[in-house]
Design a protein around this motif. Structure first.
Motif, PDB file in Angstrom:
ATOM      1  N   CYS A  50      34.110  15.563  93.531  1.00 30.11           N
ATOM      2  CA  CYS A  50      33.124  15.555  94.618  1.00 30.11           C
ATOM      3  C   CYS A  50      31.825  14.928  94.123  1.00 30.11           C
ATOM      4  O   CYS A  50      31.474  15.043  92.948  1.00 30.11           O
ATOM      5  CB  CYS A  50      32.852  16.973  95.120  1.00 30.11           C
ATOM      6  N   LEU A  51      31.131  14.281  95.029  1.00 31.21           N
ATOM      7  CA  LEU A  51      29.860  13.660  94.685  1.00 31.21           C
ATOM      8  C   LEU A  51      28.674  14.575  94.968  1.00 31.21           C
ATOM      9  O   LEU A  51      27.541  14.202  94.677  1.00 31.21           O
ATOM     10  CB  LEU A  51      29.685  12.355  95.472  1.00 31.21           C
ATOM     11  N   ASP A  52      28.943  15.734  95.514  1.00 33.54           N
ATOM     12  CA  ASP A  52      27.864  16.637  95.911  1.00 33.54           C
ATOM     13  C   ASP A  52      28.228  18.071  95.548  1.00 33.54           C
ATOM     14  O   ASP A  52      29.369  18.507  95.727  1.00 33.54           O
ATOM     15  CB  ASP A  52      27.622  16.522  97.429  1.00 33.54           C
ATOM     16  N   ASP A 100      31.371  14.541  90.212  1.00 28.82           N
ATOM     17  CA  ASP A 100      31.318  13.210  89.599  1.00 28.82           C
ATOM     18  C   ASP A 100      29.858  12.812  89.386  1.00 28.82           C
ATOM     19  O   ASP A 100      29.107  12.601  90.334  1.00 28.82           O
ATOM     20  CB  ASP A 100      32.013  12.193  90.505  1.00 28.82           C
ATOM     21  N   GLU A 101      29.462  12.723  88.110  1.00 26.10           N
ATOM     22  CA  GLU A 101      28.086  12.366  87.782  1.00 26.10           C
ATOM     23  C   GLU A 101      27.814  10.868  87.910  1.00 26.10           C
ATOM     24  O   GLU A 101      26.663  10.439  87.923  1.00 26.10           O
ATOM     25  CB  GLU A 101      27.760  12.826  86.341  1.00 26.10           C
ATOM     26  N   SER A 102      28.844  10.080  87.995  1.00 25.78           N
ATOM     27  CA  SER A 102      28.651   8.627  88.046  1.00 25.78           C
ATOM     28  C   SER A 102      28.071   8.167  89.378  1.00 25.78           C
ATOM     29  O   SER A 102      27.533   7.066  89.479  1.00 25.78           O
ATOM     30  CB  SER A 102      29.979   7.912  87.794  1.00 25.78           C
ATOM     31  N   ARG A 103      28.184   9.005  90.412  1.00 22.96           N
ATOM     32  CA  ARG A 103      27.648   8.706  91.741  1.00 22.96           C
ATOM     33  C   ARG A 103      28.168   7.361  92.254  1.00 22.96           C
ATOM     34  O   ARG A 103      27.426   6.408  92.473  1.00 22.96           O
ATOM     35  CB  ARG A 103      26.110   8.678  91.732  1.00 22.96           C
ATOM     36  N   ILE A 104      29.480   7.254  92.393  1.00 24.91           N
ATOM     37  CA  ILE A 104      30.078   6.000  92.834  1.00 24.91           C
ATOM     38  C   ILE A 104      29.598   5.655  94.246  1.00 24.91           C
ATOM     39  O   ILE A 104      29.319   6.532  95.056  1.00 24.91           O
ATOM     40  CB  ILE A 104      31.619   6.072  92.807  1.00 24.91           C
ATOM     41  N   GLU A 105      29.471   4.375  94.510  1.00 24.49           N
ATOM     42  CA  GLU A 105      29.022   3.920  95.815  1.00 24.49           C
ATOM     43  C   GLU A 105      30.240   3.612  96.696  1.00 24.49           C
ATOM     44  O   GLU A 105      31.249   3.097  96.216  1.00 24.49           O
ATOM     45  CB  GLU A 105      28.150   2.666  95.674  1.00 24.49           C
ATOM     46  N   TYR A 106      30.113   3.931  97.974  1.00 22.67           N
ATOM     47  CA  TYR A 106      31.194   3.626  98.910  1.00 22.67           C
ATOM     48  C   TYR A 106      30.600   3.280 100.259  1.00 22.67           C
ATOM     49  O   TYR A 106      29.503   3.727 100.606  1.00 22.67           O
ATOM     50  CB  TYR A 106      32.172   4.803  99.027  1.00 22.67           C
ATOM     51  N   THR A 148      39.060  11.494  94.841  1.00 24.90           N
ATOM     52  CA  THR A 148      37.623  11.679  95.102  1.00 24.90           C
ATOM     53  C   THR A 148      37.430  11.971  96.582  1.00 24.90           C
ATOM     54  O   THR A 148      37.952  11.249  97.435  1.00 24.90           O
ATOM     55  CB  THR A 148      36.833  10.421  94.709  1.00 24.90           C
ATOM     56  N   LEU A 149      36.707  13.034  96.855  1.00 23.54           N
ATOM     57  CA  LEU A 149      36.469  13.451  98.237  1.00 23.54           C
ATOM     58  C   LEU A 149      35.159  12.841  98.730  1.00 23.54           C
ATOM     59  O   LEU A 149      34.106  13.005  98.104  1.00 23.54           O
ATOM     60  CB  LEU A 149      36.399  14.982  98.309  1.00 23.54           C
ATOM     61  N   LEU A 150      35.217  12.114  99.840  1.00 25.59           N
ATOM     62  CA  LEU A 150      34.056  11.425 100.396  1.00 25.59           C
ATOM     63  C   LEU A 150      33.765  11.945 101.799  1.00 25.59           C
ATOM     64  O   LEU A 150      34.689  12.284 102.547  1.00 25.59           O
ATOM     65  CB  LEU A 150      34.296   9.913 100.443  1.00 25.59           C
ATOM     66  N   VAL A 151      32.499  11.969 102.154  1.00 20.29           N
ATOM     67  CA  VAL A 151      32.068  12.457 103.473  1.00 20.29           C
ATOM     68  C   VAL A 151      31.437  11.315 104.253  1.00 20.29           C
ATOM     69  O   VAL A 151      30.586  10.590 103.738  1.00 20.29           O
ATOM     70  CB  VAL A 151      31.039  13.606 103.337  1.00 20.29           C
ATOM     71  N   THR A 152      31.863  11.170 105.489  1.00 18.42           N
ATOM     72  CA  THR A 152      31.236  10.206 106.410  1.00 18.42           C
ATOM     73  C   THR A 152      30.726  10.962 107.627  1.00 18.42           C
ATOM     74  O   THR A 152      30.976  12.167 107.766  1.00 18.42           O
ATOM     75  CB  THR A 152      32.236   9.121 106.858  1.00 18.42           C
ATOM     76  N   ALA A 153      30.063  10.264 108.511  1.00 22.69           N
ATOM     77  CA  ALA A 153      29.522  10.909 109.714  1.00 22.69           C
ATOM     78  C   ALA A 153      30.612  11.310 110.694  1.00 22.69           C
ATOM     79  O   ALA A 153      30.379  12.150 111.569  1.00 22.69           O
ATOM     80  CB  ALA A 153      28.530   9.975 110.400  1.00 22.69           C
ATOM     81  N   LEU A 154      31.820  10.729 110.545  1.00 22.82           N
ATOM     82  CA  LEU A 154      32.895  10.998 111.497  1.00 22.82           C
ATOM     83  C   LEU A 154      34.032  11.818 110.922  1.00 22.82           C
ATOM     84  O   LEU A 154      34.869  12.309 111.682  1.00 22.82           O
ATOM     85  CB  LEU A 154      33.449   9.666 112.041  1.00 22.82           C
TER      86      LEU A 154
END
Length: 392
Positions: free
Chosen positions: A63-65, A84-90, A4-10
């Motif tokens: 991807c979540l987006d 990913d439609e589940s919209r996992i929280e991280y 799963t690919l996640l995006v942060t501010a950094l």
């Protein structure tokens, strides 16, 4: 294996199903990297992260987006990408600490705040720089000047009318009236030479005749100078209004050539102003475009159920106001449809398809006029009552 690919501010983080992480920190201006990802454009960090994912035999990226998924697909077309439609929280702060980008969560939040502010500033700067917003402001300025000119004209007629009350009944044009007052002044200056310069011969003779038997009071030099100065201010404002109209026309030819060709530069600019910008007009359905400017009548219809507006400001278009009453609603609908298409073309593709859209509009209007050449039969009171009951 799926990650799963996640995006942060950094930076970007890839997380496997087992909880393992692959980190890739943004290099350079972080807000620019995030903006590129929001626009579905792959960054060098995203490409590097995908290569690391491929090295671990991961064949599916979640991807979540939607925009991030499009960026991944653009960077590596052969990679299988799912949303990913589940919209996992991280927790982005914990991920940043785990990746070693910051020492603690507080440092991450400070950095994220700075990035968010930079993104917001850039978005505001881009929004303000849009040229269609200049059209909105120019149209509002035009409306303001119309109100001011009308107020000044009313005051000028009342004030100068104490000296020459008969003049107003011969001159209906505010500009002509102001020119007479500004250039000639008091009644003793009225003669064939001065009046003929500003009025046609038949009208000049009537004004001179009225001047010779006027019942108005005399003006002293101070009163005359103030009245003439008021007339001069009004004429300057009228000249500036013409400049603003030319400015709007030039802006429309650049920013919305298709809309300008279909609706005309002035009406097209007013529609952009009422919608709040070219983008808002382009995204609005034709039914909304049709009644822009008739909001009061529309809400009255919602409240009472009677008198649905058939058109708003597009009534100013010659195709609408120049048609018989029983055709105006249908022609307004056809015109609104083509205006909506023209606005979409101007905003999304910026192609010049004005001749094609205009030809289609003319064909549709000819079809409407041919099909409904005669007015519909008038309804009896009983038929009208039945129709009202059916609506309820």
């Amino acid at each position: 294996m799926r990650v799963t690919l996640l995006v942060t501010a950094l930076g970007l983080v890839a997380m496997s199903e087992e909880g393992e992480t692959i980190c890739e920190k943004f290099r350079g201006e972080k807000h620019e990297k995030l903006r590129e990802l929001m626009e579905s454009r792959p960054t060098e960090e995203l490409v590097a992260l995908i290569e690391k994912i491929k090295e671990r035999d991961s064949d599916i990226v979640s991807c979540l987006d939607q925009r991030l998924a499009e960026a991944v697909k653009s960077a590596v077309p052969e990679m299988k990408v799912v949303i990913d439609e589940s919209r996992i929280e991280y927790d982005a702060a914990l991920l940043a600490v785990k990746c070693g980008w910051v020492l603690d969560e507080e440092e991450y939040y400070r950095s994220a705040r700075e990035v968010a502010l930079r993104l917001f500033e850039e978005k505001v700067r881009t929004a303000v720089a849009r040229r269609d917003l200049m059209i909105v402001q120019a149209v509002k300025l035009l409306d303001d000047m119309d109100k001011i000119i009308n107020m000044l004209y009313s005051r000028l007629v009342d004030w100068y009318g104490q000296h020459f009350p008969e003049l107003h009944q011969y001159l209906e044009n505010p500009e002509t009236y102001a020119k007479i007052v500004y250039k000639i002044g008091v009644r003793k200056n009225y003669n064939e030479a001065t009046v003929s310069e500003l009025l046609r011969e038949d009208l000049a003779s009537k004004v001179l005749d009225a001047c010779s038997r006027s019942l108005g009071a005399d003006l002293n030099e101070v009163d005359e100078s103030k009245i003439r100065k008021l007339a001069g201010q009004m004429l300057e404002l009228m000249d500036f209004r013409e400049e603003v109209q030319s400015y709007i026309k030039s802006l429309m030819e650049i920013e919305a050539p298709n809309l300008s060709a279909i609706a005309g530069p002035t009406l097209g600019a007013r529609l952009i102003s009422l919608a709040g910008g070219l983008e808002a007009l382009a995204r609005a359905p034709a039914s909304t475009v049709q009644v822009l400017g008739a909001e009061k009548a529309l809400f009255r219809f919602f409240k009472t159920g009677r008198g649905a507006p058939k058109h708003g400001v597009i009534f100013q278009h010659p195709y609408v106001h120049g048609s018989p009453k029983w055709l105006r609603g249908k022609i307004a609908r056809a015109l609104a449809t083509k205006i909506s298409i023209a606005a979409k073309v101007d905003y999304f593709s910026r192609e010049d398809r004005s001749s094609e859209i205009r030809k289609s509009l003319e064909e549709r209007i000819a079809e409407v006029k041919s099909k409904y050449a005669s007015p519909p039969a008038k309804q009896t009171p009983r038929q009208k009552a039945k129709k009202r009951v059916a609506r309820r």
